[in-house]
Scaffold this active site. Sequence first.
Site, PDB file in Angstrom:
ATOM      1  N   GLY A  46       0.811  -1.206   0.000  1.00  0.00           N
ATOM      2  CA  GLY A  46       0.000   0.000   0.000  1.00  0.00           C
ATOM      3  C   GLY A  46       0.847   1.259   0.000  1.00  0.00           C
ATOM      4  O   GLY A  46       2.041   1.229   0.321  1.00  0.00           O
ATOM      5  N   HIS A  95      -7.484  -6.556   6.475  1.00  0.00           N
ATOM      6  CA  HIS A  95      -6.300  -6.962   5.718  1.00  0.00           C
ATOM      7  C   HIS A  95      -5.034  -7.022   6.564  1.00  0.00           C
ATOM      8  O   HIS A  95      -4.062  -7.655   6.175  1.00  0.00           O
ATOM      9  CB  HIS A  95      -6.104  -5.955   4.575  1.00  0.00           C
ATOM     10  CG  HIS A  95      -5.164  -6.387   3.512  1.00  0.00           C
ATOM     11  ND1 HIS A  95      -5.281  -7.587   2.835  1.00  0.00           N
ATOM     12  CD2 HIS A  95      -4.069  -5.776   2.979  1.00  0.00           C
ATOM     13  CE1 HIS A  95      -4.314  -7.686   1.939  1.00  0.00           C
ATOM     14  NE2 HIS A  95      -3.561  -6.607   2.016  1.00  0.00           N
ATOM     15  N   TRP A  96      -5.042  -6.369   7.717  1.00  0.00           N
ATOM     16  CA  TRP A  96      -3.863  -6.277   8.581  1.00  0.00           C
ATOM     17  C   TRP A  96      -3.989  -7.211   9.776  1.00  0.00           C
ATOM     18  O   TRP A  96      -4.036  -6.782  10.917  1.00  0.00           O
ATOM     19  CB  TRP A  96      -3.719  -4.849   9.092  1.00  0.00           C
ATOM     20  CG  TRP A  96      -2.862  -3.961   8.262  1.00  0.00           C
ATOM     21  CD1 TRP A  96      -2.176  -4.260   7.127  1.00  0.00           C
ATOM     22  CD2 TRP A  96      -2.593  -2.569   8.526  1.00  0.00           C
ATOM     23  NE1 TRP A  96      -1.508  -3.167   6.656  1.00  0.00           N
ATOM     24  CE2 TRP A  96      -1.747  -2.114   7.496  1.00  0.00           C
ATOM     25  CE3 TRP A  96      -2.996  -1.688   9.518  1.00  0.00           C
ATOM     26  CZ2 TRP A  96      -1.289  -0.795   7.442  1.00  0.00           C
ATOM     27  CZ3 TRP A  96      -2.549  -0.389   9.459  1.00  0.00           C
ATOM     28  CH2 TRP A  96      -1.692   0.054   8.440  1.00  0.00           C
ATOM     29  N   ARG A 132       2.334   7.521   6.968  1.00  0.00           N
ATOM     30  CA  ARG A 132       2.161   6.832   5.692  1.00  0.00           C
ATOM     31  C   ARG A 132       1.989   7.824   4.547  1.00  0.00           C
ATOM     32  O   ARG A 132       2.533   7.634   3.447  1.00  0.00           O
ATOM     33  CB  ARG A 132       0.942   5.892   5.764  1.00  0.00           C
ATOM     34  CG  ARG A 132       1.149   4.626   6.589  1.00  0.00           C
ATOM     35  CD  ARG A 132       1.975   3.585   5.859  1.00  0.00           C
ATOM     36  NE  ARG A 132       1.337   3.076   4.678  1.00  0.00           N
ATOM     37  CZ  ARG A 132       0.789   1.865   4.570  1.00  0.00           C
ATOM     38  NH1 ARG A 132       0.775   1.046   5.598  1.00  0.00           N
ATOM     39  NH2 ARG A 132       0.255   1.466   3.434  1.00  0.00           N
ATOM     40  N   ASN A 134       4.968  -1.704   9.101  1.00  0.00           N
ATOM     41  CA  ASN A 134       4.018  -2.785   8.837  1.00  0.00           C
ATOM     42  C   ASN A 134       3.990  -3.799   9.991  1.00  0.00           C
ATOM     43  O   ASN A 134       2.949  -4.369  10.306  1.00  0.00           O
ATOM     44  CB  ASN A 134       4.387  -3.495   7.541  1.00  0.00           C
ATOM     45  CG  ASN A 134       3.234  -4.269   6.925  1.00  0.00           C
ATOM     46  OD1 ASN A 134       2.520  -3.765   6.081  1.00  0.00           O
ATOM     47  ND2 ASN A 134       3.068  -5.511   7.340  1.00  0.00           N
ATOM     48  N   ASN A 149       2.987 -10.195   4.172  1.00  0.00           N
ATOM     49  CA  ASN A 149       1.663  -9.591   4.215  1.00  0.00           C
ATOM     50  C   ASN A 149       1.334  -8.971   2.868  1.00  0.00           C
ATOM     51  O   ASN A 149       2.117  -8.188   2.337  1.00  0.00           O
ATOM     52  CB  ASN A 149       1.631  -8.515   5.317  1.00  0.00           C
ATOM     53  CG  ASN A 149       0.413  -7.631   5.274  1.00  0.00           C
ATOM     54  OD1 ASN A 149       0.521  -6.419   5.292  1.00  0.00           O
ATOM     55  ND2 ASN A 149      -0.760  -8.218   5.207  1.00  0.00           N
TER      56      ASN A 149
END
Length: 300
Positions: free
Chosen positions: A41, A266-267, A188, A49, A108
């Site tokens: 991402g 998703h994490w 980010r 992460n 991931n």
Amino acid sequence: MSVIQAVDRNTETRVLQVGNRQIHLADMGGGPPVLMLHGGGPGASGVSNYARNITALAAHFRVLVPDMPGYGKSSKGLNSNDIWGDLADTMLGLLDALGIARAHLVGNSAGGGCALRMALDQPERIGRLVLMGPGGVDVSKAPPTDGLKRLLTYYTGDGPTFEKLSRFITEDLVYDGSQVPKSVLRERYEASIAPEVIANPPLRAPGDPATLAKLDLTLDPRLPALTNPTLVLWGVEDRVNPVSGGVTLQKLMSHCDLYLFSRTGHWVQWERADEFNAAVSAFLKEEEPAANPAIVGAAA
């Protein structure tokens, strides 16, 4: 030659030359090596992460956390014609540079796609695989999710904005966006708008839909023959890579366990950190690689 900077007494970062790239690496702990590969991402990096996992896993393993090509403090640019191959070759080259003959892999999202391609290309160099919502699974069988579209089009249209970045993380990456600190969003975003990143975004929407078939690792004929023990972790509410991909991997791979996490996106490694750390530690301890002799000619 590597440039080393101490983070604390147990952790160091290095910048290693891998082919024509420089790869930034955090290194912590001791024991069997575990290479942890982050997602793709906007603004992603290795340590951010895995911020909730590194210390726990470093109690048992030597944890290696790079910024993959295109991200963080590593060289920018990816081969858009073979993303998985480019990432895998570079990360295998990183192991060479470290003198590591064999390592476990934790990946991931895009890092999961990279890990899987590394195992397909050189299975003898990989111990166990842990894949969290990995990329490259079933991507040729269904249209991209809205979350994946937002990831791949982040740099198009009106370009990167804080609002686009915030929406992607709080609505697509996690189940409960209110749990993501504003500081994480700001970090980010700032990383995503670095001039060298904007000039060469690492992941973008393919111009040719046929490119998706090239990215689908489940179409690789080597996959059913892969014997590396594999643990797949997937959030049921993943809005980037559909949870159905976990079932696909379990059907195709002969040594694959699948864990599903409710109320999780998703994490998995961030949203369910305690369960993740415990499950991964137990899984990796089941088989510790033999001593990793230095590869002749490798530069540590």
